[in-house]
Design an enzyme around this catalytic site. Structure first.
Site, PDB file in Angstrom:
ATOM      1  N   SER A 142     -12.624 -11.957  11.285  1.00 20.09           N
ATOM      2  CA  SER A 142     -11.244 -11.956  10.789  1.00 20.09           C
ATOM      3  C   SER A 142     -11.091 -13.016   9.711  1.00 20.09           C
ATOM      4  O   SER A 142     -11.841 -14.007   9.681  1.00 20.09           O
ATOM      5  CB  SER A 142     -10.287 -12.289  11.943  1.00 20.09           C
ATOM      6  OG  SER A 142      -8.994 -12.573  11.455  1.00 20.09           O
ATOM      7  N   TYR A 155      -7.379 -18.542  18.709  1.00 16.91           N
ATOM      8  CA  TYR A 155      -7.787 -17.237  18.155  1.00 16.91           C
ATOM      9  C   TYR A 155      -8.701 -17.466  16.945  1.00 16.91           C
ATOM     10  O   TYR A 155      -9.756 -16.830  16.823  1.00 16.91           O
ATOM     11  CB  TYR A 155      -6.562 -16.393  17.753  1.00 16.91           C
ATOM     12  CG  TYR A 155      -6.971 -15.087  17.089  1.00 16.91           C
ATOM     13  CD1 TYR A 155      -7.647 -14.103  17.811  1.00 16.91           C
ATOM     14  CD2 TYR A 155      -6.706 -14.843  15.731  1.00 16.91           C
ATOM     15  CE1 TYR A 155      -8.060 -12.915  17.209  1.00 16.91           C
ATOM     16  CE2 TYR A 155      -7.113 -13.662  15.123  1.00 16.91           C
ATOM     17  CZ  TYR A 155      -7.789 -12.696  15.868  1.00 16.91           C
ATOM     18  OH  TYR A 155      -8.203 -11.527  15.258  1.00 16.91           O
TER      19      TYR A 155
HETATM   20  P1  NDP Z   1      -5.654  -3.267  18.860  1.00 14.15           P
HETATM   21  O1  NDP Z   1      -4.857  -4.088  19.798  1.00 14.15           O
HETATM   22  O2  NDP Z   1      -5.010  -2.059  18.253  1.00 14.15           O
HETATM   23  O3  NDP Z   1      -7.030  -2.826  19.532  1.00 14.15           O
HETATM   24  C1  NDP Z   1      -7.781  -3.718  20.322  1.00 14.15           C
HETATM   25  C2  NDP Z   1      -8.816  -2.946  21.122  1.00 14.15           C
HETATM   26  O4  NDP Z   1      -9.571  -3.895  21.890  1.00 14.15           O
HETATM   27  C3  NDP Z   1      -8.197  -1.958  22.068  1.00 14.15           C
HETATM   28  O5  NDP Z   1      -8.908  -0.751  22.014  1.00 14.15           O
HETATM   29  C4  NDP Z   1      -8.377  -2.624  23.429  1.00 14.15           C
HETATM   30  O6  NDP Z   1      -8.601  -1.613  24.408  1.00 14.15           O
HETATM   31  C5  NDP Z   1      -9.661  -3.412  23.217  1.00 14.15           C
HETATM   32  N1  NDP Z   1      -9.760  -4.520  24.169  1.00 14.15           N
HETATM   33  C6  NDP Z   1      -8.997  -5.633  24.240  1.00 14.15           C
HETATM   34  N2  NDP Z   1      -9.340  -6.366  25.307  1.00 14.15           N
HETATM   35  C7  NDP Z   1     -10.355  -5.700  25.931  1.00 14.15           C
HETATM   36  C8  NDP Z   1     -11.128  -5.948  27.092  1.00 14.15           C
HETATM   37  N3  NDP Z   1     -10.932  -7.023  27.864  1.00 14.15           N
HETATM   38  N4  NDP Z   1     -12.084  -5.048  27.441  1.00 14.15           N
HETATM   39  C9  NDP Z   1     -12.285  -3.941  26.693  1.00 14.15           C
HETATM   40  N5  NDP Z   1     -11.586  -3.666  25.573  1.00 14.15           N
HETATM   41  C10 NDP Z   1     -10.637  -4.537  25.207  1.00 14.15           C
HETATM   42  O7  NDP Z   1      -6.114  -4.284  17.714  1.00 14.15           O
HETATM   43  P2  NDP Z   1      -7.012  -4.089  16.393  1.00 14.15           P
HETATM   44  O8  NDP Z   1      -7.515  -2.711  16.282  1.00 14.15           O
HETATM   45  O9  NDP Z   1      -6.244  -4.662  15.273  1.00 14.15           O
HETATM   46  O10 NDP Z   1      -8.185  -5.110  16.721  1.00 14.15           O
HETATM   47  C11 NDP Z   1      -9.554  -4.748  16.729  1.00 14.15           C
HETATM   48  C12 NDP Z   1     -10.377  -5.965  16.312  1.00 14.15           C
HETATM   49  O11 NDP Z   1     -10.066  -6.315  14.969  1.00 14.15           O
HETATM   50  C13 NDP Z   1     -10.138  -7.222  17.147  1.00 14.15           C
HETATM   51  O12 NDP Z   1     -11.373  -7.858  17.383  1.00 14.15           O
HETATM   52  C14 NDP Z   1      -9.263  -8.087  16.248  1.00 14.15           C
HETATM   53  O13 NDP Z   1      -9.413  -9.451  16.520  1.00 14.15           O
HETATM   54  C15 NDP Z   1      -9.820  -7.712  14.888  1.00 14.15           C
HETATM   55  N6  NDP Z   1      -8.940  -7.969  13.768  1.00 14.15           N
HETATM   56  C16 NDP Z   1      -7.674  -7.439  13.729  1.00 14.15           C
HETATM   57  C17 NDP Z   1      -6.843  -7.703  12.660  1.00 14.15           C
HETATM   58  C18 NDP Z   1      -5.436  -7.221  12.593  1.00 14.15           C
HETATM   59  O14 NDP Z   1      -4.634  -7.780  11.800  1.00 14.15           O
HETATM   60  N7  NDP Z   1      -5.049  -6.186  13.331  1.00 14.15           N
HETATM   61  C19 NDP Z   1      -7.322  -8.499  11.525  1.00 14.15           C
HETATM   62  C20 NDP Z   1      -8.649  -9.019  11.674  1.00 14.15           C
HETATM   63  C21 NDP Z   1      -9.431  -8.729  12.741  1.00 14.15           C
HETATM   64  P3  NDP Z   1      -7.966  -1.600  25.885  1.00 14.15           P
HETATM   65  O15 NDP Z   1      -6.675  -2.351  25.838  1.00 14.15           O
HETATM   66  O16 NDP Z   1      -7.826  -0.139  26.192  1.00 14.15           O
HETATM   67  O17 NDP Z   1      -9.017  -2.246  26.716  1.00 14.15           O
HETATM   68  C1  8X3 Z   2      -6.008 -10.894  12.580  1.00 13.14           C
HETATM   69  C2  8X3 Z   2      -5.545 -11.408  11.261  1.00 13.14           C
HETATM   70  O1  8X3 Z   2      -4.285 -13.288  10.110  1.00 13.14           O
HETATM   71  O2  8X3 Z   2      -3.208 -12.179  11.998  1.00 13.14           O
HETATM   72  O3  8X3 Z   2      -7.271 -11.378  12.888  1.00 13.14           O
HETATM   73  O4  8X3 Z   2      -5.026 -13.681  12.373  1.00 13.14           O
HETATM   74  S1  8X3 Z   2      -4.475 -12.688  11.465  1.00 13.14           S
END
Ligand code: NDP
Ligand code: 8X3
Length: 255
Positions: A142, A155
């Site tokens: 990220s 985070y």
């Molecule tokens: P979402 O919340 O939409 O998706 C997160 C996913 O992670 C879900 O499918 C959830 O599935 C799964 N997850 C969370 N905890 C667990 C667990 N304990 N076991 C198994 N699965 C888990 O978020 P995003 O799609 O945005 O996030 C995906 C990745 O991208 C993350 O690593 C996030 O840090 C990263 N990211 C996101 C950004 C953003 O702005 N959205 C920016 C930069 C990076 P379930 O709850 O069904 O288990």
């Molecule tokens: C998610 C992006 O800027 O909200 O990793 O932390 S930010």
């Protein structure tokens, strides 16, 4: 190609599943929400005629995270997308809830480690008998892992850990034909903010006020680009922001 995607029940992971399936890849989809996995698997396997296996697993639980290959009964993974992760809370450090720390560290860091080791071992084992097999690990870092921002210390630290774990893996695997990629997005509109604010939809929506954020599909496009690059091309790192986001804290909002 067979791709294992963690966190496939929403956001970036779900978009990756759709993109890989559209390109003919077989899938192993992992997450906790069984119903969502089932629906996605049934849709993708019928629309794209690909094999889709699902594993319901909580990656904070070591045995579940380490046991994905046995649970999927699918030892031959070509691409591992370590996507599952979350932010929990956004307050000054002294006001943080240590339970949020546990959830972030256990999922984003320990879960990723536990998932990766057995899959890498299986990839290395397979490469011994088939040196032309594909092997690729793609980790979701990220913008938060590049520099800390206020109220996000833990985070940000987990995503900095993902960056350095990815770099370390690349060093340790350099003599093998295994590619290691880090994708570092800025703000992407998914369920991420709703999870961060413990279900507060209004606060989550406000994160994207006055700016067009990235979409999950934008990130899936980069993940599949890296995965389908020719075998001699290792995309090491991609950073990607919305056009009006310069850093985690500098965002131009058209309000
Ligand atoms: P979402 O919340 O939409 O998706 C997160 C996913 O992670 C879900 O499918 C959830 O599935 C799964 N997850 C969370 N905890 C667990 C667990 N304990 N076991 C198994 N699965 C888990 O978020 P995003 O799609 O945005 O996030 C995906 C990745 O991208 C993350 O690593 C996030 O840090 C990263 N990211 C996101 C950004 C953003 O702005 N959205 C920016 C930069 C990076 P379930 O709850 O069904 O288990
Ligand atoms: C998610 C992006 O800027 O909200 O990793 O932390 S930010």
């Amino acid at each position: 190609m067979t791709v294992l995607i963690t966190g496939a029940t929403s956001g970036i992971g779900e978009a990756c599943a759709r993109s890989f399936a559209a390109k003919g890849a077989h899938l192993v989809l992992v997450g906790r929400r069984a119903e969502r996995l089932k629906e996605l698997a049934s849709e993708l396997s019928s629309v794209h005629q690909v094999a889709v296996t699902t594993v319901v697993a909580d990656l904070r639980v070591r045995s579940q995270a380490e046991g994905l290959l046995e649970s999927a009964k699918f030892p031959e993974i070509d691409v591992l997308v370590n996507n599952a992760g979350l932010a929990s809370g956004l307050e000054p450090f002294p006001e943080n809830d240590p339970d949020d720390w546990d959830e972030m560290i256990d999922t984003n860091v320990k879960g990723l480690l536990w998932v990766s080791r057995p899959i890498l071992k299986a990839m290395l084992h397979r490469l011994k008998s088939d040196p032309t097999a594909r092997a690729h690990v793609i980790n979701l870092g990220s913008l938060a892992g590049i520099a800390a921002y206020p109220n996000g210390a833990v985070y940000c630290a987990t995503k900095a850990a993902v960056k350095l774990i990815t770099d370390g893996l690349r060093l340790d695997l350099v003599k093998h034909p295994i590619r290691v990629t880090l994708i570092q997005p800025g703000m992407v509109e998914t369920e991420f903010s709703e999870v961060r604010f413990h279900g507060d939809k209004a606060r989550a929506k406000a994160v994207y006020n006055g700016i067009e954020p990235l979409k999950a599909q934008d990130i899936a496009d980069l993940v599949t680009y890296a995965a389908f690059a020719p075998p001699h091309v290792q995309i090491t790192e991609i950073s990607v922001n919305a056009t009006h986001q310069a850093s985690a804290t500098v965002v131009h909002r058209n309000l």
